[in-house]
Design a protein around this motif. Structure first.
Motif, PDB file in Angstrom:
ATOM      1  N   SER A 264       0.938  -1.261  -0.016  1.00  0.00           N
ATOM      2  CA  SER A 264      -0.379  -0.586   0.021  1.00  0.00           C
ATOM      3  C   SER A 264       1.081   1.552   0.210  1.00  0.00           C
TER       4      SER A 264
ATOM      5  N   HIS B 147      -5.234  -3.648  -2.802  1.00  0.00           N
ATOM      6  CA  HIS B 147      -5.788  -4.835  -3.684  1.00  0.00           C
ATOM      7  C   HIS B 147      -6.511  -5.242  -2.136  1.00  0.00           C
ATOM      8  N   PRO B 148      -7.977  -4.849  -2.214  1.00  0.00           N
ATOM      9  CA  PRO B 148      -8.101  -6.231  -1.156  1.00  0.00           C
ATOM     10  C   PRO B 148      -7.840  -7.833  -1.685  1.00  0.00           C
ATOM     11  N   GLU B 149      -8.042  -8.854  -1.245  1.00  0.00           N
ATOM     12  CA  GLU B 149      -7.729  -9.797  -1.566  1.00  0.00           C
ATOM     13  C   GLU B 149      -8.766 -10.533  -2.267  1.00  0.00           C
ATOM     14  N   LYS B 150     -10.207 -10.678  -2.258  1.00  0.00           N
ATOM     15  CA  LYS B 150     -10.920 -10.236  -3.205  1.00  0.00           C
ATOM     16  C   LYS B 150     -10.996 -10.331  -4.394  1.00  0.00           C
ATOM     17  N   GLU B 151     -10.171  -8.750  -4.895  1.00  0.00           N
ATOM     18  CA  GLU B 151      -9.931  -8.686  -5.850  1.00  0.00           C
ATOM     19  C   GLU B 151      -9.564  -9.338  -6.633  1.00  0.00           C
ATOM     20  N   PHE B 152      -8.508 -10.443  -6.382  1.00  0.00           N
ATOM     21  CA  PHE B 152      -8.597 -10.179  -8.361  1.00  0.00           C
ATOM     22  C   PHE B 152      -9.068 -12.190  -7.515  1.00  0.00           C
ATOM     23  N   SER B 153      -8.624 -13.329  -8.899  1.00  0.00           N
ATOM     24  CA  SER B 153      -8.671 -14.698  -8.863  1.00  0.00           C
ATOM     25  C   SER B 153      -7.468 -15.199  -7.973  1.00  0.00           C
TER      26      SER B 153
ATOM     27  N   TRP C 199      -3.564 -13.390  -9.159  1.00  0.00           N
ATOM     28  CA  TRP C 199      -2.365 -12.698  -7.694  1.00  0.00           C
ATOM     29  C   TRP C 199      -1.208 -13.405  -8.280  1.00  0.00           C
TER      30      TRP C 199
ATOM     31  N   LYS D 120     -10.803 -13.549  -4.991  1.00  0.00           N
ATOM     32  CA  LYS D 120     -12.300 -14.036  -5.273  1.00  0.00           C
ATOM     33  C   LYS D 120     -12.758 -14.947  -5.315  1.00  0.00           C
TER      34      LYS D 120
END
Length: 189
Positions: free
Chosen positions: A140, A146-152, A156, A186
Motif C-alpha cells: 500500500s 488491493h483487497p485479497e478478494k479483488e483478483f482470482s 494474483w 475472490k
C-alpha cells in the motif's frame, strides 16, 4: 501399565505423522541421502510426515493434477501449487479419484518425496498472518491496498510479481505472500 505404554506410543506416532505445513519453498528429494533436487514444496502446502531419517523426512503430498503434469495443485482448476516436480524425476503419483472442473478432468493424487525436516510447522495460521502482514505493510506504499478478494487465484501471481520488486518484501517471502493471496482470492471459499 500396558494401556499407558500404548497411549504414549500412540502419542509419539501422532506427533511424527501429524499434518505439517511448509514455511518456505523447500527442496524435494528422491531419497533420504540424495543431493539432487527433484522438486519444490511450496509454503503453506500441507504434508503428512511418514518417516524420519537423519535430518530428512519422507512426506506425502496430496492435491490435484492436471493431465499428468508433474505438479500437485491445492484445488482443482486453480494454479495454486502445493508442489512441482522435475518431469524426468520419475515421481510416482497415486491416483485417488478425479473431478471435472469447467470441462477439464483433474486427478486427485498423492506422491511421496523427501525433504529436510527444518521449516515445517504444525500450525499454518502464523504463516498466513505473516503473509497478510507483509502484504498489508508493503503493498500500500504506492497505491491503495488491493483487497485479497479483488483478483482470482490465477490472477494474483502475476499481479503480485509485477509489483513485488518495488516493495520491501524479501524475495524468500514472495511465494508465501502469493500462496496467501491465492488462497484468499475472490474465487476461493
Amino acid at each position: 501399565m500396558l494401556a499407558r505404554v500404548f497411549a504414549v506410543s500412540a502419542l509419539l506416532c501422532a506427533s511424527v505423522f501429524a499434518a505439517q505445513y511448509a514455511e518456505v519453498v523447500k527442496p524435494l528429494y528422491a531419497d533420504a541421502t540424495s543431493g539432487k533436487v527433484i522438486g519444490k514444496l511450496l509454503p503453506t502446502a500441507e504434508v503428512e510426515v511418514l518417516k524420519e531419517e537423519g535430518n530428512r523426512v519422507l512426506v506425502s503430498i496430496s492435491g490435484y493434477q492436471d493431465a499428468g503434469k508433474p505438479a500437485i495443485y491445492f484445488v482443482a482448476g486453480k494454479r495454486i501449487l502445493n508442489a512441482g516436480f522435475d518431469g524426468k524425476a520419475g515421481v510416482e503419483f497415486k491416483k485417488l479419484g478425479s473431478v471435472v472442473v469447467n470441462g477439464v478432468t483433474y486427478d486427485k493424487v498423492s506422491a511421496t518425496a523427501w525433504t529436510d525436516k527444518s521449516n515445517l510447522t504444525s500450525d499454518v495460521a502464523p504463516l498466513y498472518a505473516k503473509a497478510k502482514d507483509l502484504f498489508s505493510q508493503n503493498c500500500s506504499m504506492c497505491h491503495g491496498l488491493h483487497p485479497e478478494k479483488e483478483f482470482s487465484a490465477n490472477q494474483w501471481p502475476s499481479m503480485f510479481k509485477s509489483m513485488a520488486g518495488r516493495t520491501g518484501i524479501d524475495k524468500n517471502d514472495y511465494q508465501l505472500v502469493i500462496e496467501y493471496l491465492q488462497k484468499n482470492a475472490k474465487d476461493m471459499q
